[in-house]
Design a protein around this motif. Structure first.
Motif, PDB file in Angstrom:
ATOM      1  N   LEU A  82       0.837  -1.203   0.000  1.00 36.15           N
ATOM      2  CA  LEU A  82       0.000   0.000   0.000  1.00 36.15           C
ATOM      3  C   LEU A  82       0.872   1.253   0.000  1.00 36.15           C
ATOM      4  N   GLN A  83       1.955   1.225   0.759  1.00 38.90           N
ATOM      5  CA  GLN A  83       2.875   2.360   0.794  1.00 38.90           C
ATOM      6  C   GLN A  83       3.492   2.621  -0.572  1.00 38.90           C
ATOM      7  N   GLU A  84       3.698   1.564  -1.336  1.00 39.20           N
ATOM      8  CA  GLU A  84       4.396   1.684  -2.622  1.00 39.20           C
ATOM      9  C   GLU A  84       3.480   2.078  -3.777  1.00 39.20           C
ATOM     10  N   MET A  85       2.205   2.271  -3.504  1.00 43.02           N
ATOM     11  CA  MET A  85       1.300   2.751  -4.548  1.00 43.02           C
ATOM     12  C   MET A  85       1.753   4.147  -4.975  1.00 43.02           C
ATOM     13  N   ASP A  86       2.133   4.289  -6.234  1.00 37.10           N
ATOM     14  CA  ASP A  86       2.791   5.503  -6.722  1.00 37.10           C
ATOM     15  C   ASP A  86       1.780   6.552  -7.196  1.00 37.10           C
ATOM     16  N   PRO A  87       1.768   7.735  -6.572  1.00 39.56           N
ATOM     17  CA  PRO A  87       0.849   8.795  -7.011  1.00 39.56           C
ATOM     18  C   PRO A  87       1.087   9.232  -8.458  1.00 39.56           C
ATOM     19  N   GLU A  88       2.317   9.010  -8.948  1.00 37.22           N
ATOM     20  CA  GLU A  88       2.649   9.431 -10.311  1.00 37.22           C
ATOM     21  C   GLU A  88       2.388   8.335 -11.334  1.00 37.22           C
ATOM     22  N   GLY A  89       2.030   7.145 -10.874  1.00 37.78           N
ATOM     23  CA  GLY A  89       1.789   6.042 -11.800  1.00 37.78           C
ATOM     24  C   GLY A  89       0.413   6.104 -12.429  1.00 37.78           C
ATOM     25  N   GLU A  90       0.155   5.181 -13.360  1.00 38.43           N
ATOM     26  CA  GLU A  90      -1.152   5.071 -13.977  1.00 38.43           C
ATOM     27  C   GLU A  90      -2.114   4.496 -12.932  1.00 38.43           C
ATOM     28  N   PRO A  91      -3.181   5.225 -12.568  1.00 36.97           N
ATOM     29  CA  PRO A  91      -4.036   4.818 -11.442  1.00 36.97           C
ATOM     30  C   PRO A  91      -4.528   3.376 -11.487  1.00 36.97           C
ATOM     31  N   LEU A  92      -5.092   2.961 -12.625  1.00 39.62           N
ATOM     32  CA  LEU A  92      -5.627   1.605 -12.696  1.00 39.62           C
ATOM     33  C   LEU A  92      -4.516   0.573 -12.548  1.00 39.62           C
ATOM     34  N   ASP A  93      -3.387   0.828 -13.170  1.00 43.65           N
ATOM     35  CA  ASP A  93      -2.259  -0.100 -13.059  1.00 43.65           C
ATOM     36  C   ASP A  93      -1.741  -0.165 -11.625  1.00 43.65           C
ATOM     37  N   GLU A  94      -1.681   0.982 -10.961  1.00 40.49           N
ATOM     38  CA  GLU A  94      -1.192   1.003  -9.575  1.00 40.49           C
ATOM     39  C   GLU A  94      -2.104   0.192  -8.660  1.00 40.49           C
ATOM     40  N   LEU A  95      -3.406   0.365  -8.826  1.00 44.35           N
ATOM     41  CA  LEU A  95      -4.346  -0.368  -7.983  1.00 44.35           C
ATOM     42  C   LEU A  95      -4.340  -1.863  -8.300  1.00 44.35           C
ATOM     43  N   MET A  96      -4.272  -2.216  -9.574  1.00 47.37           N
ATOM     44  CA  MET A  96      -4.251  -3.632  -9.935  1.00 47.37           C
ATOM     45  C   MET A  96      -2.958  -4.289  -9.455  1.00 47.37           C
ATOM     46  N   ARG A  97      -1.861  -3.551  -9.471  1.00 45.77           N
ATOM     47  CA  ARG A  97      -0.600  -4.086  -8.953  1.00 45.77           C
ATOM     48  C   ARG A  97      -0.699  -4.308  -7.449  1.00 45.77           C
ATOM     49  N   TYR A  98      -1.335  -3.373  -6.762  1.00 44.48           N
ATOM     50  CA  TYR A  98      -1.530  -3.529  -5.313  1.00 44.48           C
ATOM     51  C   TYR A  98      -2.389  -4.748  -5.007  1.00 44.48           C
ATOM     52  N   ILE A  99      -3.479  -4.901  -5.728  1.00 44.19           N
ATOM     53  CA  ILE A  99      -4.382  -6.035  -5.516  1.00 44.19           C
ATOM     54  C   ILE A  99      -3.652  -7.350  -5.785  1.00 44.19           C
ATOM     55  N   SER A 100      -2.876  -7.389  -6.857  1.00 53.93           N
ATOM     56  CA  SER A 100      -2.133  -8.600  -7.191  1.00 53.93           C
ATOM     57  C   SER A 100      -1.134  -8.956  -6.103  1.00 53.93           C
ATOM     58  N   ALA A 195      -8.259 -17.923  -8.736  1.00 54.81           N
ATOM     59  CA  ALA A 195      -8.397 -16.762  -7.852  1.00 54.81           C
ATOM     60  C   ALA A 195      -7.774 -15.533  -8.493  1.00 54.81           C
ATOM     61  N   GLU A 196      -6.597 -15.705  -9.043  1.00 53.79           N
ATOM     62  CA  GLU A 196      -5.895 -14.570  -9.663  1.00 53.79           C
ATOM     63  C   GLU A 196      -6.704 -13.997 -10.824  1.00 53.79           C
ATOM     64  N   ALA A 197      -7.226 -14.892 -11.669  1.00 54.00           N
ATOM     65  CA  ALA A 197      -7.999 -14.436 -12.827  1.00 54.00           C
ATOM     66  C   ALA A 197      -9.301 -13.760 -12.386  1.00 54.00           C
ATOM     67  N   HIS A 198      -9.958 -14.359 -11.396  1.00 56.37           N
ATOM     68  CA  HIS A 198     -11.235 -13.808 -10.928  1.00 56.37           C
ATOM     69  C   HIS A 198     -11.055 -12.439 -10.280  1.00 56.37           C
ATOM     70  N   VAL A 199     -10.083 -12.330  -9.392  1.00 58.34           N
ATOM     71  CA  VAL A 199      -9.846 -11.064  -8.683  1.00 58.34           C
ATOM     72  C   VAL A 199      -9.425  -9.965  -9.659  1.00 58.34           C
ATOM     73  N   GLU A 200      -8.589 -10.326 -10.626  1.00 62.83           N
ATOM     74  CA  GLU A 200      -8.166  -9.365 -11.653  1.00 62.83           C
ATOM     75  C   GLU A 200      -9.379  -8.832 -12.411  1.00 62.83           C
ATOM     76  N   THR A 201     -10.241  -9.729 -12.877  1.00 62.79           N
ATOM     77  CA  THR A 201     -11.415  -9.324 -13.648  1.00 62.79           C
ATOM     78  C   THR A 201     -12.390  -8.512 -12.795  1.00 62.79           C
ATOM     79  N   LEU A 202     -12.607  -8.975 -11.571  1.00 64.38           N
ATOM     80  CA  LEU A 202     -13.554  -8.320 -10.663  1.00 64.38           C
ATOM     81  C   LEU A 202     -13.201  -6.854 -10.443  1.00 64.38           C
ATOM     82  N   PHE A 203     -11.970  -6.595 -10.041  1.00 63.95           N
ATOM     83  CA  PHE A 203     -11.587  -5.224  -9.704  1.00 63.95           C
ATOM     84  C   PHE A 203     -11.314  -4.374 -10.944  1.00 63.95           C
ATOM     85  N   ARG A 204     -10.839  -4.993 -12.011  1.00 69.81           N
ATOM     86  CA  ARG A 204     -10.608  -4.198 -13.224  1.00 69.81           C
ATOM     87  C   ARG A 204     -11.936  -3.678 -13.778  1.00 69.81           C
ATOM     88  N   LYS A 205     -12.965  -4.507 -13.759  1.00 68.97           N
ATOM     89  CA  LYS A 205     -14.286  -4.059 -14.222  1.00 68.97           C
ATOM     90  C   LYS A 205     -14.841  -2.971 -13.311  1.00 68.97           C
TER      91      LYS A 205
END
Length: 217
Positions: A82-100, A195-205
């Protein structure tokens, strides 16, 4: 009174001392994650570690000291993604990376997740100050960041705090309810990939802004 002398240095631990402390902490992690703080005893930890109870007390003042040591280490590791979520990064990518990363940690560290869950269920008697200071500050900071991303149309409208709660609930389920998951989905490799595929799809949508195409796993 300050006499101008530097404070005495903490004696360095020997290799054997470091090894024994690690042995005790690993054994305690097993015991606490299975029995919770109240159900765990020093005798159980000593048996699990293969050491005598007096030997355990040579390294730690008691059960609570061991538990707090484990929780402090866990908090630092658990909050790192959570600390490493980058304010300068692409928002969706940052959140999906955190979730992963959160899901990967749940698969890799189920004992640690259950240790933390047990502490919270009991009302956080030993971690309360850390939650009120370190975690609350970080949580507020990341909620503000997510709100900014939503405001600028870079994420779909979502409540930042409840989003983070949902991420924790979904990803940590695979650790905290590992026994149930393994009974219901006994093929561990397939269950993990699913689980990985489901969680990725769930939050990306959920998070993809209106008008953007949604990539699925």
């Amino acid at each position: 009174m300050d006499d101008g002398k530097p404070p005495p240095e903490t004696p360095k631990r020997s290799r054997i001392q470091k090894r024994n402390r690690k042995r005790i902490l690993d054994a305690a992690l097993n015991v606490f994650s299975q029995h919770g703080y109240r159900g765990a005893t020093l005798d159980q930890i000593a048996t699990e570690a293969g050491l005598s109870k007096p030997n355990i007390l040579y390294y730690f003042d008691g059960k609570e000291a061991i538990h707090v040591d484990l929780l402090n280490t866990l908090m630092a590791e658990w909050l790192a993604p959570l600390q490493e979520m980058d304010p300068e990064g692409e928002p969706l990518d940052e959140l999906m990376r955190y979730i992963s990363r959160k899901l990967a940690m749940s698969h890799a560290y189920p004992r640690e997740s259950r240790l933390f869950a047990n502490e919270i269920i009991q009302g956080a008697p030993r971690m309360g100050p850390h939650l009120a200071s370190g975690l609350k500050t970080l949580f507020d900071e990341k909620c503000a960041l997510i709100a900014t991303w939503v405001h600028h149309g870079k994420l779909a409208p979502v409540d930042p705090g409840h989003l983070i709660f949902s991420i924790w609930a979904v990803t940590q389920h695979y650790a905290d309810f590992e026994a149930q998951v393994e009974v219901l989905m006994p093929r561990k490799t397939e269950a993990r990939a699913g689980a990985e595929a489901h969680v990725e799809t769930l939050f990306r949508k959920l998070l993809t802004p209106p008008g953007y195409s949604v990539r699925t796993a």
